[in-house]
Design an enzyme around this catalytic site. Sequence first.
Site, PDB file in Angstrom:
ATOM      1  NE  ARG A  72      22.474 -11.398 -28.276  1.00  0.00           N
ATOM      2  CZ  ARG A  72      23.387 -10.505 -28.673  1.00  0.00           C
ATOM      3  NH1 ARG A  72      23.659 -10.370 -29.965  1.00  0.00           N
ATOM      4  NH2 ARG A  72      24.005  -9.741 -27.794  1.00  0.00           N
ATOM      5  CG  LEU A 130      27.339 -12.672 -27.216  1.00  0.00           C
ATOM      6  CD1 LEU A 130      26.231 -13.134 -26.280  1.00  0.00           C
ATOM      7  CD2 LEU A 130      27.261 -13.445 -28.519  1.00  0.00           C
ATOM      8  CB  SER A 131      28.376  -8.018 -32.357  1.00  0.00           C
ATOM      9  OG  SER A 131      29.780  -7.971 -32.294  1.00  0.00           O
ATOM     10  CB  CYS A 132      23.995  -4.947 -31.476  1.00  0.00           C
ATOM     11  SG  CYS A 132      24.657  -4.050 -32.871  1.00  0.00           S
TER      12      CYS A 132
END
Length: 374
Positions: free
Chosen positions: A42, A95-97
Amino acid sequence: MSTGDDLLREAQDRLDAAMESRGLWPEEDSAWVRGAMTALPRHRFAPDVVWEWDGWTWVAVDREREPGRWAALVYPEPQDSTVTQITDGLPTSSLSCTQVVADMLDSLMLQPGQSVVELGTGSGWNAALLAHRAGPGGRVVSVEIDPGLARAAAERLAAAGAPVEVRTGDGTAGIAGLEPVDRLVATYAVETVPGTWIEQVRPGGRLVIPWGRLGHYALTVAEDGTSATGWLQGLALFMGDRHATSAATSPAPAPGGETAVDDQEMFEDLTGGHLLFALRVSHPGIVVSVEGSGARARVRLREETSGRSALVKRTDGALVAATGEGRELWVALRAGYQLWRERGRPEQWDFGMTVSPAGQTVWIHDPASGPYTG
């Protein structure tokens, strides 16, 4: 003293372990997801400044000045996202989970060598994961409406060696001039699935689409190429289409009426989860959220068109709407509760969707059952 790299590794390991201990990593055909997230972490797709809610406002957290805090925000709990852009005081990109990204990639069933369209490039992380899976024989085209985000994502993807075609434009209209692809995935929620998205995918292909900011559906395109049908796959909150207007309140008609609604029973069922999704279908204009659990549980209601709100909670065994302006919202939801009971108290996983030239229909158990209404 830990270095920035050490802090990142520690944060990354904590998130990986949390996914493992809670059984959130996809298995079998989608076991590739975990390896892809390890190869494309990430933090490689996060900007140097991310944002944290302090209870009052969004606060900028700079990587260079606060590396530990920045790392913790980039690698939060599995169900938490990382806010990467604030516009006019509100989050507009993230930033999506990790849990939801993994779940959606699992639902997409992307195979090596296939072509895929992504709508909403954002940071570029999801596009990189798609490219990792599609491999050298595949093709990933991602479209982003925000030119600044598109440029930054393209740079990060290039630096990561991820072969993704990033285009700037409105994904709602699909991608003109592109032949039908095998898969399509959206990273933002829509109320109505555009017909152009169905046309973008070949017959037998698959779409994964966040719907109503509450969950995502996986739809399979019919052989005639004009419709798609599928099931709810998972629950999560999604940012909405930037062009979307608030959903109008459309209460479901109260069925039969042979039994009066018990507010205590309705409250208990709502905090259980399945009713929450059913009310999202029957009353799309009322946003319902549950806070806490057990005796401390509270239900917040907000009407999107008017802004009216209510806080419903237990008080000495009774339910009280703490804000008088929204008391009527709880009363309106009683019709949705009666509908849910009359239809057999369906679970959220019983809901499916069909999108066709005739419109969009949400149903339970079987498409032949017809729309989920009274």
